[in-house]
Scaffold this motif. Structure first.
Motif, short mmCIF file in Angstrom:
data_model
loop_
_atom_site.label_atom_id
_atom_site.label_comp_id
_atom_site.label_asym_id
_atom_site.label_seq_id
_atom_site.Cartn_x
_atom_site.Cartn_y
_atom_site.Cartn_z
N ARG A 189 0.83 -1.21 0.00
CA ARG A 189 0.00 0.00 0.00
C ARG A 189 0.86 1.25 0.00
NH1 ARG A 189 -3.26 -3.13 3.49
NH2 ARG A 189 -2.33 -2.15 5.35
N SER A 190 1.93 1.25 0.79
CA SER A 190 2.83 2.41 0.84
C SER A 190 3.50 2.63 -0.50
CB SER A 190 3.90 2.21 1.92
OG SER A 190 3.33 2.13 3.21
N ASP A 192 2.35 1.70 -3.42
CA ASP A 192 1.33 2.18 -4.35
C ASP A 192 1.04 3.66 -4.13
OD1 ASP A 192 1.09 -0.27 -5.56
OD2 ASP A 192 -0.69 -0.89 -4.43
N ALA A 193 0.99 4.09 -2.86
CA ALA A 193 0.73 5.51 -2.56
C ALA A 193 1.85 6.37 -3.10
CB ALA A 193 0.58 5.70 -1.04
N ASP A 194 3.11 5.91 -2.96
CA ASP A 194 4.24 6.66 -3.51
C ASP A 194 4.14 6.76 -5.03
OD1 ASP A 194 5.31 7.08 -1.04
OD2 ASP A 194 6.89 5.58 -1.23
N ASP A 196 1.43 6.65 -6.84
CA ASP A 196 0.33 7.56 -7.19
C ASP A 196 0.76 9.01 -7.02
OD1 ASP A 196 -1.26 5.41 -7.77
OD2 ASP A 196 -2.30 5.40 -5.83
N ALA A 197 1.55 9.27 -5.97
CA ALA A 197 2.00 10.64 -5.70
C ALA A 197 2.97 11.13 -6.77
CB ALA A 197 2.65 10.72 -4.34
N ASP A 198 3.75 10.20 -7.30
CA ASP A 198 4.74 10.58 -8.32
C ASP A 198 4.12 10.72 -9.71
OD1 ASP A 198 6.71 10.58 -6.43
OD2 ASP A 198 7.42 8.55 -6.86
#
Length: 199
Positions: A189-190, A192-194, A196-198
């Motif tokens: 999850r972490s 994937d969040a990174d 998405d942020a990039d």
């Protein structure tokens, strides 16, 4: 059974009962009920025999913990998460059923630094295991996605090795199979969040 096979069986028994560092040539010969000189005749040295016995034992252990249960058509049942947890549960169970072997393997791995042929054999076994893990756990075919298969298999090998070390050293606090899955999901999850942020 000839002397060569008896020596291999005796060496494997000694590894589990005495460990790598504390096994002598006489121990192996006695366990194999074979003349002492047959060790050098068939294997060249005690160390070569112990290394061969260790590799054979580790390969059998690896096959056992990686082997997924099969349904009638030969495919591992369940989701990826279920297959992962089942494999980790087999690794954890082996810490009891195969503990002497795993301790001896840890001793032997330290010797690999000074034994190039052992390092090469272990490296070859690792390379064979990587695509197999990717295929069995995720359905990623090495022929179609070699880079991905190698990366995924390498991560699983690191997880299995780390899990094994934790259970050997501190079983009271070592993670369960479900904790491994929960931790890996949180990491995913972490990541994937990174991503998405990039994006």
């Amino acid at each position: 059974m000839g002397h060569r096979e008896k020596l291999m069986a005796g060496a494997r028994r000694c590894l589990e009962e005495r460990g790598y560092a504390h096994t002598t040539s006489r121990d192996i010969a006695a366990a194999a009920n074979a003349p002492l000189g047959t060790i050098n005749y068939h294997y060249g040295s005690k160390e070569a025999l112990l290394n061969a016995a260790m590799l054979e034992s580790i390969n059998e252990w690896g096959t056992k913990v990686q082997e997924p249960p099969s349904d009638p058509v030969g495919e591992a049942p369940g989701s990826v998460g279920e297959r992962l947890e089942a494999m980790w549960a087999r690794v954890i169970a082996s810490q009891t059923t195969h503990r002497p072997l795993l301790v001896a393997a840890a001793e032997a791995l330290a010797q690999a630094e000074r034994t190039p042929e052992v390092r090469a054999q272990i490296a070859e076994a690792y390379e064979r295991a990587r695509p197999r893990l990717a295929a069995e756990l995720h359905g990623i075919a090495d022929a179609e996605e070699p880079g991905t298969a190698r990366a995924v298999g390498s991560v699983h090998m690191a997880l299995v090795a780390g899990l094994t070390q934790q259970w050997l050293i501190d079983p009271e606090h070592a993670p369960s199979a479900s904790e491994m899955a929960a931790g890996l999901r949180a990491i995913a999850r972490s990541l994937d969040a990174d991503a998405d942020a990039d994006a």
